[in-house]
Design a protein around this motif. Structure first.
Motif, PDB file in Angstrom:
ATOM      1  N   TYR A 154       0.824  -1.206   0.000  1.00 15.08           N
ATOM      2  CA  TYR A 154       0.000   0.000   0.000  1.00 15.08           C
ATOM      3  C   TYR A 154       0.859   1.257   0.000  1.00 15.08           C
ATOM      4  O   TYR A 154       0.515   2.254  -0.641  1.00 15.08           O
ATOM      5  N   ALA A 155       1.976   1.228   0.714  1.00 17.53           N
ATOM      6  CA  ALA A 155       2.871   2.382   0.726  1.00 17.53           C
ATOM      7  C   ALA A 155       3.429   2.650  -0.667  1.00 17.53           C
ATOM      8  O   ALA A 155       3.470   3.796  -1.128  1.00 17.53           O
ATOM      9  N   ILE A 156       3.834   1.596  -1.354  1.00 17.08           N
ATOM     10  CA  ILE A 156       4.363   1.757  -2.707  1.00 17.08           C
ATOM     11  C   ILE A 156       3.260   2.207  -3.663  1.00 17.08           C
ATOM     12  O   ILE A 156       3.495   3.043  -4.543  1.00 17.08           O
ATOM     13  N   LEU A 213       2.711   5.838  -3.168  1.00 16.69           N
ATOM     14  CA  LEU A 213       3.849   6.560  -3.718  1.00 16.69           C
ATOM     15  C   LEU A 213       3.732   6.700  -5.234  1.00 16.69           C
ATOM     16  O   LEU A 213       3.971   7.772  -5.788  1.00 16.69           O
ATOM     17  N   VAL A 214       3.335   5.637  -5.902  1.00 14.00           N
ATOM     18  CA  VAL A 214       3.152   5.685  -7.356  1.00 14.00           C
ATOM     19  C   VAL A 214       2.022   6.646  -7.716  1.00 14.00           C
ATOM     20  O   VAL A 214       2.138   7.429  -8.670  1.00 14.00           O
ATOM     21  N   ALA A 241       1.715  14.099  -9.412  1.00 14.40           N
ATOM     22  CA  ALA A 241       2.664  15.208  -9.517  1.00 14.40           C
ATOM     23  C   ALA A 241       3.030  15.487 -10.965  1.00 14.40           C
ATOM     24  O   ALA A 241       3.168  16.653 -11.366  1.00 14.40           O
ATOM     25  N   VAL A 242       3.174  14.438 -11.765  1.00 14.21           N
ATOM     26  CA  VAL A 242       3.501  14.620 -13.182  1.00 14.21           C
ATOM     27  C   VAL A 242       2.381  15.370 -13.902  1.00 14.21           C
ATOM     28  O   VAL A 242       2.640  16.234 -14.743  1.00 14.21           O
ATOM     29  N   ILE A 272       0.409   9.932   2.925  1.00 17.82           N
ATOM     30  CA  ILE A 272      -0.122   8.620   3.290  1.00 17.82           C
ATOM     31  C   ILE A 272       0.929   7.540   3.075  1.00 17.82           C
ATOM     32  O   ILE A 272       1.100   6.644   3.912  1.00 17.82           O
ATOM     33  N   ALA A 273       1.652   7.612   1.968  1.00 18.17           N
ATOM     34  CA  ALA A 273       2.706   6.634   1.692  1.00 18.17           C
ATOM     35  C   ALA A 273       3.788   6.688   2.759  1.00 18.17           C
ATOM     36  O   ALA A 273       4.285   5.649   3.209  1.00 18.17           O
TER      37      ALA A 273
END
Length: 53
Positions: free
Chosen positions: A4-6, A9-10, A16-17, A30-31
């Motif tokens: 879930y953290a990864i 992050l993705v 952001a992009v 959250i990540a």
């Protein structure tokens, strides 16, 4: 938990992009929280296993 953290992050990187700053910062937060919870649980399990023998 680490999955879930990864995942968050993705999501944060993709947001952001595309310029969604609010979503990116929330997902990154959250990540980060999930990653630290994962590390804490991992250390606790290592200590518990060492105490048991």
């Amino acid at each position: 938990m680490l999955y879930y953290a990864i995942t968050f992050l993705v999501i944060a990187l993709i947001a952001a992009v595309f310029g969604f700053g609010g979503i990116a910062s929330a997902s990154a937060g959250i990540a980060q929280i999930l990653f630290f919870v994962f590390i804490a649980l991992f250390v606790i399990s290592l200590i518990a296993r060492a105490v048991r023998g």
